[in-house]
Structure formats: C-alpha cells, structure tokens
Design an enzyme around this catalytic site. Structure first.
Site, PDB file in Angstrom:
ATOM      1  N   ASN A  39       1.696   0.295  10.730  1.00 16.96           N
ATOM      2  CA  ASN A  39       1.893  -0.307  12.094  1.00 16.96           C
ATOM      3  C   ASN A  39       1.813  -1.631  12.314  1.00 16.96           C
ATOM      4  O   ASN A  39       1.822  -2.581  11.427  1.00 16.96           O
ATOM      5  CB  ASN A  39       0.757   0.673  12.917  1.00 16.96           C
ATOM      6  CG  ASN A  39      -0.446   0.369  12.839  1.00 16.96           C
ATOM      7  OD1 ASN A  39      -0.997  -0.878  12.863  1.00 16.96           O
ATOM      8  ND2 ASN A  39      -1.394   1.102  12.273  1.00 16.96           N
ATOM      9  N   ARG A  40       2.035  -1.904  13.570  1.00 16.50           N
ATOM     10  CA  ARG A  40       2.316  -3.301  13.954  1.00 16.50           C
ATOM     11  C   ARG A  40       1.125  -4.471  14.095  1.00 16.50           C
ATOM     12  O   ARG A  40       1.045  -5.460  14.364  1.00 16.50           O
ATOM     13  CB  ARG A  40       3.181  -3.546  15.246  1.00 16.50           C
ATOM     14  CG  ARG A  40       4.653  -3.082  15.067  1.00 16.50           C
ATOM     15  CD  ARG A  40       5.447  -3.443  16.091  1.00 16.50           C
ATOM     16  NE  ARG A  40       6.677  -2.402  16.343  1.00 16.50           N
ATOM     17  CZ  ARG A  40       7.782  -2.869  15.475  1.00 16.50           C
ATOM     18  NH1 ARG A  40       7.844  -3.754  14.713  1.00 16.50           N
ATOM     19  NH2 ARG A  40       8.729  -1.985  15.616  1.00 16.50           N
TER      20      ARG A  40
END
Ligand code: C5P
Length: 406
Positions: free
Chosen positions: A208-209
């Site tokens: 994920n970011r």
C-alpha cells in the site's frame, strides 16, 4: 537509560588539566540517551585528543568556525542545543563569555545560544580567587548562567586548594536538574510504522502507499519526551537516536514483533497501514509468464485471506492502564466511523484522517487528523507537518494516562 533521551547537549571543553574529566562526562551523557555535540578549544587539544571525544560523543568534535562544511556552525550548534555545558571552563573563556567576545567556536556558540548554559570552572586557587574571575562569575550568574563552583582538593602540580573541577557525576546530576525529564519518562512506547507487504511470489507483493513517516514522527516525539521507544516498521527511514528499530515486512511478522514487545508496553501506537488481506498461497520462486498466452499461469486471480488484526488482538488482551492508539483512514463519516472502531477494537484513541483531502495522510509530508477518544469531544488538528501531529497525538496519550492513573 532514557533520562536524557532526545536532548541535544553541546559539551564545551577548554584547555585545562581537568579536560580529561570531560571524557567521563561525555560518556555519562551519551549513556543517559543524550545527543552530545562536543566543541574543543584549541588549548583543550593540548590535554586530550580529538579522537577520544569524537569516538565517545554522538558526532565528531567541532574545533573552529572554519573547518565545517556549515558556514555558521556556532548558530546551528547553539540553536539546536537544549543545554550547553562547559567542563572545564577556563578563566579565559569565562572572561570572553562575560565580555561578549566571540573569539573562537566555543565562545561564539555560547553567545549564539538561547539554551540554558552550565559553566564548570576549574583553575588554580590564585586564578579562581582573582577579582577579575570572581567579577566575571558574578556577571554571568546575574545573566542567568548556571555556575557549578569548583571543589577544593588536589590541583595540578601538587597544590591543594579551591579550583578543582567538580566530579563528572556531580556535573551530570546538575545537568539533569536543569533538563527535567519529559512527560513520558519511565514509560515504554511501542510504535508501528509503514505499510506491510504480503508476498505473492519471490518478487511480487501486495503493498500500500504508506510511507511510514507519521509512525516515525510519533516514535521521535515519544523518544524526545523521555519514553523508551520500540519502533516496529516495514520501512527504514532515519531512526531517531535512542529508538530501537525492529524491521518487519508482513502483517504476520508485525503481529509477532508486537507480541514480543507490546506485552509490557505502557502505550502502543498502531500507525502502520497493515494489509487486511493476504494471498492464501504464495510461491517461494518467481512465477513465470507463459510466452504463448502472455499471462502468468496461476496468477489469473489471487485468492485472499484475512491477516491478523493486530490492534483488535491488542485490545482483547489490554492490561489495566495500557493505552492503545489506532489509526483510521476514512473518506466519509470520519468521527462516527472512528467512534465505532474505538468500541469494536477496545482502543483508547483513534487518530482519524480524511484521506480524500489533499495533503493528508499516505506519502505526504503533512497530515490533518481528528483525535477521537472515549468520553471526550473530538479534537481537530488542522493541516500541519507530521511531527506536529505526533505532538498532538502524544499530548492526548498523556492526558488519557493521567485520567487512568488518578
Ligand atoms: O479497521 P481498520 O483496518 O481501518 O483499522 C485501522 C487500524 O487498525 C490501524 O491502527 C492499523 O494499524 C490497525 N490494523 C491492525 N491490523 C490489521 C489492520 C489494521 O492492527 N490487520
């Protein structure tokens, strides 16, 4: 020891026979968790080697205004310091400091700082008792400079009298008095940071970011406030001095690391973006693309299963007095969703951010959050850098702790 965690101390060393005692003082300060930046006058170099202090301190010795890549080392050193201690302080440096003459890096730094200063004079009795020296001492005291009087005892050359540098432990105790420990002193804080990576095969992951920056800022803030900090992270950024880093990659590894360290922790902050799902089956080798069809056989679809919910597990086994903090990235109904999560996971504080807003959350240098705690009005913290957000989060934690311990 965390007594001086996160404190920046400039240790000035002048040219006197007692300069060797500064080495012991440096060690005491570093062992207590302080970041020590040493400055030696050129005369000090006749008494101890630069290498000795550089090896023991937190950064290499500074000696002149001119040998640094930084064009203004004195203002940088002076501004960054929480305290400057000069041990030993010679009659010359006392005189220059009292007169406001910045003739070398140490005196320039003393004049450039707004931090508290502790001078520890050491010289022969005749010099110490000279009216010029005594008047300089009186001037400095009047201006708020702290003076640790020399002791009586054996001096260089076999003389006996007043003028001997105070014992390093005595100087250390004085510094601790001048720098009261932070409001998290004596606590153990565990912080998780970064996004977990769940392997598909040897080279591919579901990620994920999350950048981990908010978690690191929380670890740095807790450390600066005197806590013993364990940081469990999937990313390696600049680890604040004094913080213990445990590197992990997957949600399961993070759960295992949390199990090891969170049991005894007073505060656990789950700032990590933990993957909710992971592939059921992972391959230990790299899965190959089929040259005929152009697809990776076996990767047309990925079956997923739930990862452990670390925060919920912590909530289920929470000790009395332990404070649990969770994060919530939401795009709508921020406060209502945070309140529901507070109950569902049995946590004390939810740091909720609206990730739909610009400049907020994942990957950004800034964040804007709403702090939602049980039985309290939500606190809105507007767009600010992640260290400021961390400060607000730890303020809320300290408040919750004060309620639960009184
Ligand atoms: O329920 P939700 O995933 O939105 O909750 C977010 C919070 O729960 C974060 O503090 C996150 O670190 C934590 N979490 C966790 N384990 C998971 C998923 C989220 O500890 N598997």
């Amino acid at each position: 020891m965390t007594l001086l965690n996160g404190k920046h101390i400039v240790l000035g060393v002048c040219g006197g026979i007692a300069a060797y005692k500064s080495v012991e003082l440096c060690r005491l300060l570093v062992d207590a968790g302080a970041h020590v930046a040493p400055i030696m006058t050129s005369d000090a170099e006749h008494f101890i080697g630069k290498v000795t202090l550089s090896a023991l301190a937190s950064e290499p010795v500074h000696t002149t205004l001119w040998d640094d890549a930084d064009p203004i080392p004195h203002t940088r050193l002076g501004q960054r310091a929480d305290l400057i201690v000069v041990a030993p302080t010679t009659a010359r440096v006392l005189g220059a400091y009292a007169a406001g003459i910045s003739s070398d890096l140490l005196t320039a730094t003393l004049i450039a700082t707004r931090a508290p200063v502790l001078v520890c004079p050491a010289m022969h009795t005749e010099m110490w008792e000279h009216p010029a020296v005594q008047e300089n001492i009186a001037t400095l005291r009047r201006r708020g400079v702290n003076v640790l009087d020399p002791e009586s005892g054996r001096l260089a050359g076999g003389d006996i009298g007043a003028g001997r540098l105070a014992d390093p432990q005595r100087i250390f105790d004085e510094i601790v008095q001048l720098l009261p420990p932070g409001d998290l002193y004596g606590t153990h804080v565990v912080v998780t940071a970064g996004g977990t990576r769940e392997p598909i095969d040897a080279v591919r992951v579901i990620a994920n970011r999350s950048s981990g920056k908010q978690g690191y800022a929380i670890a740095a803030e807790a450390n600066a406030r005197g806590a013993k900090v364990t940081l469990i992270s999937t990313v390696e950024l600049a680890v604040p001095f004094g913080v213990t880093l445990i590197q992990v990659e997957t949600a399961q590894q993070m759960q295992d690391a949390v199990n090891m360290s969170a049991q005894q922790a007073d505060v656990v902050v789950m700032a990590a973006a933990v993957a909710d799902m992971r592939p059921v089956v992972t391959s230990t080798s790299k899965m190959k693309k089929n040259p005929k069809t152009g697809v990776i056989d076996g990767l047309e679809s990925i079956a997923l299963e739930a990862t452990p919910d670390i925060l919920a597990n912590l909530g289920a086994s929470k000790r009395v007095g332990q404070v649990l903090v969770g994060f919530a990235a939401e795009t709508e109904n921020l406060v209502a969703n945070a309140q529901a999560k507070l109950q569902r996971k049995n946590v004390d504080l939810i740091v909720a951010n609206n990730v739909a807003d610009t400049g907020v959350g994942f990957g950004h240098e800034t964040n804007a959050v709403t702090l939602v705690a049980n039985g309290a009005e939500p606190v809105v913290v507007g767009l600010s850098d992640k260290r400021s957000i961390a400060k607000s989060v730890m303020d809320a934690v300290v408040l919750i702790r004060s309620h639960s311990t009184h």
